[in-house]
Motif scaffolding. Structure first.
Motif, short mmCIF file in Angstrom:
data_model
loop_
_atom_site.label_atom_id
_atom_site.label_comp_id
_atom_site.label_asym_id
_atom_site.label_seq_id
_atom_site.Cartn_x
_atom_site.Cartn_y
_atom_site.Cartn_z
N VAL A 139 0.84 -1.20 0.00
CA VAL A 139 0.00 0.00 0.00
C VAL A 139 0.88 1.25 0.00
CG1 VAL A 139 -1.65 1.33 1.37
CG2 VAL A 139 -1.99 -1.12 1.04
N VAL A 140 1.94 1.26 0.79
CA VAL A 140 2.86 2.40 0.82
C VAL A 140 3.49 2.61 -0.56
CG1 VAL A 140 4.98 3.32 1.81
CG2 VAL A 140 3.31 2.18 3.28
N LEU A 141 4.00 1.53 -1.14
CA LEU A 141 4.65 1.65 -2.45
C LEU A 141 3.66 2.07 -3.52
CD1 LEU A 141 7.08 1.32 -4.28
CD2 LEU A 141 6.59 -1.13 -4.41
N CYS A 142 2.47 1.51 -3.51
CA CYS A 142 1.46 1.89 -4.49
C CYS A 142 1.08 3.37 -4.35
CB CYS A 142 0.23 1.00 -4.34
SG CYS A 142 -1.03 1.23 -5.61
N SER A 143 1.01 3.87 -3.13
CA SER A 143 0.70 5.28 -2.92
C SER A 143 1.78 6.17 -3.51
CB SER A 143 0.54 5.57 -1.42
OG SER A 143 -0.48 4.77 -0.86
N LEU A 144 3.05 5.80 -3.33
CA LEU A 144 4.14 6.59 -3.88
C LEU A 144 4.16 6.54 -5.41
CD1 LEU A 144 7.02 5.67 -1.39
CD2 LEU A 144 5.57 7.69 -1.38
N LEU A 145 3.90 5.36 -5.99
CA LEU A 145 3.92 5.23 -7.45
C LEU A 145 2.75 5.98 -8.08
CD1 LEU A 145 4.90 1.47 -7.86
CD2 LEU A 145 6.36 3.47 -8.09
N LEU A 146 1.57 5.91 -7.48
CA LEU A 146 0.43 6.67 -8.00
C LEU A 146 0.69 8.17 -7.92
CD1 LEU A 146 -2.49 4.59 -6.46
CD2 LEU A 146 -1.95 4.79 -8.89
N GLY A 147 1.40 8.59 -6.89
CA GLY A 147 1.67 10.02 -6.73
C GLY A 147 2.58 10.58 -7.80
N VAL A 148 3.41 9.73 -8.41
CA VAL A 148 4.33 10.22 -9.46
C VAL A 148 3.87 9.80 -10.85
CG1 VAL A 148 6.32 10.32 -7.94
CG2 VAL A 148 5.81 8.19 -9.14
N LEU A 256 0.94 -1.28 -14.67
CA LEU A 256 0.49 -1.52 -16.03
C LEU A 256 1.17 -0.57 -17.00
CD1 LEU A 256 -3.35 -2.11 -15.57
CD2 LEU A 256 -1.52 -3.80 -15.81
N SER A 257 1.29 -1.01 -18.22
CA SER A 257 1.93 -0.21 -19.26
C SER A 257 1.02 0.94 -19.66
CB SER A 257 2.26 -1.09 -20.47
OG SER A 257 1.06 -1.66 -20.98
N GLY A 258 1.65 1.95 -20.28
CA GLY A 258 0.89 3.11 -20.76
C GLY A 258 1.39 4.40 -20.14
N LYS A 259 1.13 4.61 -18.87
CA LYS A 259 1.54 5.84 -18.21
C LYS A 259 3.04 5.84 -17.92
CE LYS A 259 -2.92 6.82 -16.02
NZ LYS A 259 -3.62 7.11 -14.74
N ARG A 260 3.59 7.05 -17.87
CA ARG A 260 5.02 7.24 -17.60
C ARG A 260 5.90 6.46 -18.59
NH1 ARG A 260 7.10 8.87 -12.71
NH2 ARG A 260 9.04 8.68 -13.89
N GLU A 261 5.38 6.26 -19.81
CA GLU A 261 6.11 5.59 -20.88
C GLU A 261 6.59 4.19 -20.47
OE1 GLU A 261 9.26 8.14 -22.09
OE2 GLU A 261 7.94 9.75 -22.77
N VAL A 262 5.76 3.50 -19.71
CA VAL A 262 6.08 2.11 -19.33
C VAL A 262 5.68 1.22 -20.50
CG1 VAL A 262 5.58 0.25 -17.73
CG2 VAL A 262 5.76 2.60 -16.90
N PRO A 263 6.64 0.55 -21.16
CA PRO A 263 6.29 -0.24 -22.35
C PRO A 263 5.60 -1.56 -22.04
CG PRO A 263 8.64 -0.41 -21.90
CD PRO A 263 8.08 0.54 -20.90
N VAL A 264 5.98 -2.21 -20.94
CA VAL A 264 5.47 -3.54 -20.61
C VAL A 264 5.06 -3.55 -19.15
CG1 VAL A 264 5.98 -6.01 -20.56
CG2 VAL A 264 7.03 -4.58 -22.32
N SER A 265 3.95 -4.21 -18.86
CA SER A 265 3.50 -4.34 -17.47
C SER A 265 4.45 -5.25 -16.70
CB SER A 265 2.08 -4.90 -17.43
OG SER A 265 1.20 -4.08 -18.17
N PHE A 266 4.54 -5.01 -15.40
CA PHE A 266 5.44 -5.81 -14.57
C PHE A 266 4.98 -5.75 -13.12
CE2 PHE A 266 7.15 -1.55 -14.90
CZ PHE A 266 7.46 -1.20 -13.60
N PHE A 267 5.53 -6.68 -12.32
CA PHE A 267 5.27 -6.74 -10.89
C PHE A 267 6.44 -6.13 -10.13
CE2 PHE A 267 2.67 -10.84 -11.65
CZ PHE A 267 1.52 -10.09 -11.85
#
Length: 820
Positions: A139-148, A256-267
């Motif tokens: 949850v902490v990591l997801c909050s930081l990633l969504l924020g950027v 997921l891919s798409g935002k922030r120029e992420v080409p491939v989804s990953f964990f």
């Protein structure tokens, strides 16, 4: 003396115990302790959703929808995610944010590895305590990633034992993997199609094919043998079977891919910060995913793992959503097709809702979590208490916060030969902010060889220094590499052994590129040392690069000075059309180092060979001038040998002092540490002034008051001397005992004040507010601090007082005025 010790032993103190029980904790915000109307409505929807899911899919694990927070209040799990952007550039990318969460928060394993958590603490509490399980860290990591700006989701599912327990002892250390990749890149440079073609090879192609065939056969055998050994080793290190395989619950992050120029989804595994592909075999199944906007339940079969998993959250046939107003595009089912089981959304009788009610009520309330705040100090500490240790396959990785260690150590990587971490193989240590520019140290534990790496900026332009731990002397074997562009002499490398020094140069005006100095084997003599030992130079060899401005038979390629044989040999460069090179050999008089000499020339002392048989022989004057210049070069080279030895000694001396008194540089923008440095400097100045005052007091005549009682006589008789000594020692003993009593009295006063505060608190603790209770805690801590200081002062006084008394006795005994 003994009476003083006995009197001081009578002064005793006992430390009181501060009672911090029943101290109320800091009151959490209202959003943590209760739910508003909208949150209660969402909880009702969540309960209805859970019942329907349970009824339709009774064989599946229950959904994690409304866990309790730290205050015991049910909260919808999506509201626990609060997108946050912290003001640190390291957290702007996913890899930096994942590494920070993995380092900053201590991972705790789930109590029940096959059950979902019932409590999910807020991100503020997790970061405050620096401790959390996989759900809280995700949850902490997801909050930081969504924020950027990343399209990130928390994933609840199943993983293997190594992931759930964060067991990395069978995984290669990421630093070692990165180093192997860099070496492979260096080994396979890119081909330049515009490069000049190499000359045609005239060697036999058949012979080359046979050699290549034999070489490939040998390599294939080595590869097969290496693969067999690796397979056997892997089999030996294979973990035992897991009885709970496929049942262990885990939580991680999906990007997921798409935002922030992420080409491939990953964990991203939040416990380690490592990224995995979405079809990784470490993850065995997914139950649900969520972010700060919606909650999705996986409707796909995970019997074969995640290989065929589709992450199109807008496809309602594969992902069942909680809120209908999702930001993902919905997959419309063509008319006539059957809706899959579980996708119906029947409204029970009496629960019909209008479109306006759905629009107004069925949306996610704002997060109940307070904004995530991280101070600069906490961010720089990075790990709990500033240090963290991770165990990998035959490797131990230790991280330290910057400025935590006095020597600037931030990373230590130790590799081992066995899985039990008992036989060390190599140690790599990384440093930061050192004024001596040291940034890396590699120690080979097999032969105790140490290599130090330095950044540009050192006085001698030292770049690398390789030496042996148990051979610290200046004549011991060592290798030094320098930044040649920062040195006037263009020195690149210096290799040294007890009997030889080899130096390499570049870009010199005299075209010198190589110098070799050989020394005489020292003889062991059993006699006292008379001064600094100088190694006797036997020979000096200098090599020069080709000077295009000169002819080949006039351009010196090599000078050989054989001092023990009184011989000098000059070799010239090889001409384009020649297969041999010209040379000249001189026999010179023996010259002692540092002494004047007289050069006598004789043609019999010269032997030369000229490649061009038609060339005229040089005149004796030319040969004499060459001989004179060579003798001068010999003496200059011998002087430079001593300069090189002095430079080595200076470097070793500076390195020793730098290691003993390591100084870390502080940036001008580091306000906090600069203030600390300022206070430290003021404290040093205060101590220096105090020492100066004590020194001046010592210089005063300590017998002046006692001599004044006797009328300042010019000489003293035995009774007066005896009486003066007794009075002086008695006054000192009285002063030392009074000082101990004063410290004891202050100690007892502080103790009584503390006990008084504690008794008052026990009487009024039920009526005190949180702020008043906190003031009491601060006051108790301050009192305990003063009490500990007084205890230390008394203990030190008891230790120092006998020493002062003994020092005064010695001073009186040695005073010339008290000699009978």
């Amino acid at each position: 003396m003994e009476s003083l010790v006995r009197e001081l032993e009578k002064v005793k103190v006992e430390l009181p115990e501060a009672d911090f029980r029943n101290i109320p904790k800091k009151e959490p915000p209202d959003s943590y302790k209760s739910n508003n109307k909208k949150e209660r409505l969402i909880l009702c929807y969540a309960e209805n959703f859970r019942r329907q899911f349970r009824q339709l899919y009774g064989d599946r694990k229950a959904l994690l929808l409304t866990p309790l927070n730290e205050c015991g209040i049910e909260k919808f799990i999506c509201t626990s995610v609060r997108p946050t952007r912290l003001p640190y550039k390291e957290l702007y990318d996913y890899d930096g944010a994942a590494a920070f969460v993995a380092d900053y928060v201590t991972y705790t394993v789930l109590k029940e590895s096959t059950e979902l958590v019932s409590t999910l603490n807020s991100s503020t509490l997790v970061l405050g305590q620096q401790e959390g399980n996989c759900f809280e860290m995700s949850v902490v990591l997801c909050s930081l990633l969504l924020g950027v700006g990343y399209d990130a989701y928390c994933v609840c599912g199943y993983a293997d034992r190594e992931i759930c327990l964060r067991d990395q002892t069978r995984r290669v250390c990421p630093v070692l993997e990165q180093g192997d990749m860099e070496e492979k890149k260096k080994e396979s440079p890119e081909k330049n199609k515009y490069a000049v073609r190499t000359p045609r090879d005239l060697a036999s192609k058949f012979t080359k094919r046979m050699e290549d065939k034999e070489l490939s056969r040998i390599r294939e055998q080595e590869r097969i043998k290496r693969d067999e050994e690796q397979a056997a080793q892997t089999e030996r290190e294979k973990p035992p079977p897991d009885d709970l395989h496929g049942l262990r619950v885990h939580c991680w992050v999906l990007v997921l891919s798409g935002k922030r120029e992420v080409p491939v989804s990953f964990f991203i595994d939040s416990s380690t910060g490592k990224t995995y592909p979405v079809d990784s075999e470490h993850y065995l199944g997914i139950e649900s995913v969520w972010n700060h906007k919606n909650y999705w339940v996986n409707m796909q079969d995970c019997g074969q793992g995640l290989k065929n998993m589709v992450y199109d959250l807008g496809d309602s046939t594969k992902w069942e959503y909680f809120f209908p107003n999702v930001d993902k595009p919905m997959l419309i089912i063509p008319p006539g097709e059957d809706v899959p089981k579980g996708e119906e959304h029947d409204v029970e009788e009496g629960e019909e809702l209008s479109e306006e009610e759905v629009k107004d009520d069925i949306d996610l309330p704002p997060s109940w979590v307070q904004p995530i705040v991280l101070s600069q100090k906490d961010f720089e500490m990075r790990c709990p208490l500033g240090k963290k240790t991770l165990l990998y396959n035959r490797a131990k990785f230790e991280k330290f916060a910057e400025y935590l260690n006095q020597d600037g150590l931030v990373v230590r990587l130790t590799t081992y030969k066995d899985l039990e971490f008992t036989k060390r193989q190599q140690v790599q240590e990384e440093y930061k902010h050192r004024e001596d520019c040291l940034y890396l140290r590699v120690t080979d534990c097999a032969n105790d060889q140490i290599t130090d790496y330095f950044r540009p900026g050192r006085p001698k332009a030292l770049k690398e220094h390789t030496y042996f731990k148990h051979s610290p002397g200046p004549e011991a074997a060592r290798t030094m590499i320098f930044y040649a562009e920062a040195r006037l002499d263009g020195l690149v490398k210096r290799e040294q052994s007890p009997l030889q020094i080899v130096e390499m140069f570049q870009n010199r005006e005299d075209h010198l590129c190589y110098k070799e100095i050989n020394f005489l084997q020292p003889t062991k003599k059993f006699e006292p040392a008379t001064g600094a030992y100088k190694r006797q130079v036997v020979s000096i060899i200098e090599k020069f690069e080709r000077n295009p401005a000169k002819l080949a038979n006039e351009d010196i390629a090599e000078k050989r000075f054989f001092l023990s044989e009184s011989k000098v040999i000059v070799l010239y460069h090889l001409g384009d059309d020649n297969i041999t090179q010209s040379r000249t050999e001189f026999t010179v008089p023996h010259i002692e180092e540092g002494q004047a000499y007289t050069l006598l020339f004789s043609p019999q002392n010269v032997a030369s060979f000229e490649v061009d048989s038609h060339a005229k022989s040089p005149k004796n004057r030319v040969v004499y001038e060459l001989l004179d210049s060579l003798v001068n070069d010999q003496e200059r080279s011998r002087a430079k040998v001593r300069a090189s030895e002095r430079e080595v000694r200076d470097i070793l001396s500076s390195r020793t002092s730098e290691e003993i008194n390591c100084v870390l540089s502080i940036s001008v923008y580091d306000v906090a540490r600069n203030e600390t440095a300022k206070q430290h400097r003021l404290e040093l100045e205060r101590k220096a002034a105090e020492e100066e005052r004590l020194r001046k007091e010592k210089e005063m005549d300590y017998l002046a008051p006692y001599l004044a009682r006797l009328g300042d006589p010019e000489s003293l008789n035995k009774p007066d001397i005896h009486q003066l000594k007794e009075d002086c020692l008695k006054d000192l003993r009285t002063h030392l005992v009074e000082t101990a009593n004063i410290i004891q009295a202050r100690f007892e006063k502080e103790t009584s004040d503390l006990q008084k505060k504690q008794s008052e608190y026990q009487e009024k603790q039920n009526s005190l507010s949180t702020n008043e209770a906190q003031e009491y805690v601060d006051a108790c801590k301050e009192s305990m601090f003063r009490i500990h200081i007084l205890e230390q002062r008394l203990a030190r006084h008891k230790t120092v007082a006998p020493m002062k008394y003994r020092e005064m006795e010695d001073r009186l005994r040695l005073d010339e005025r008290l000699q009978s």
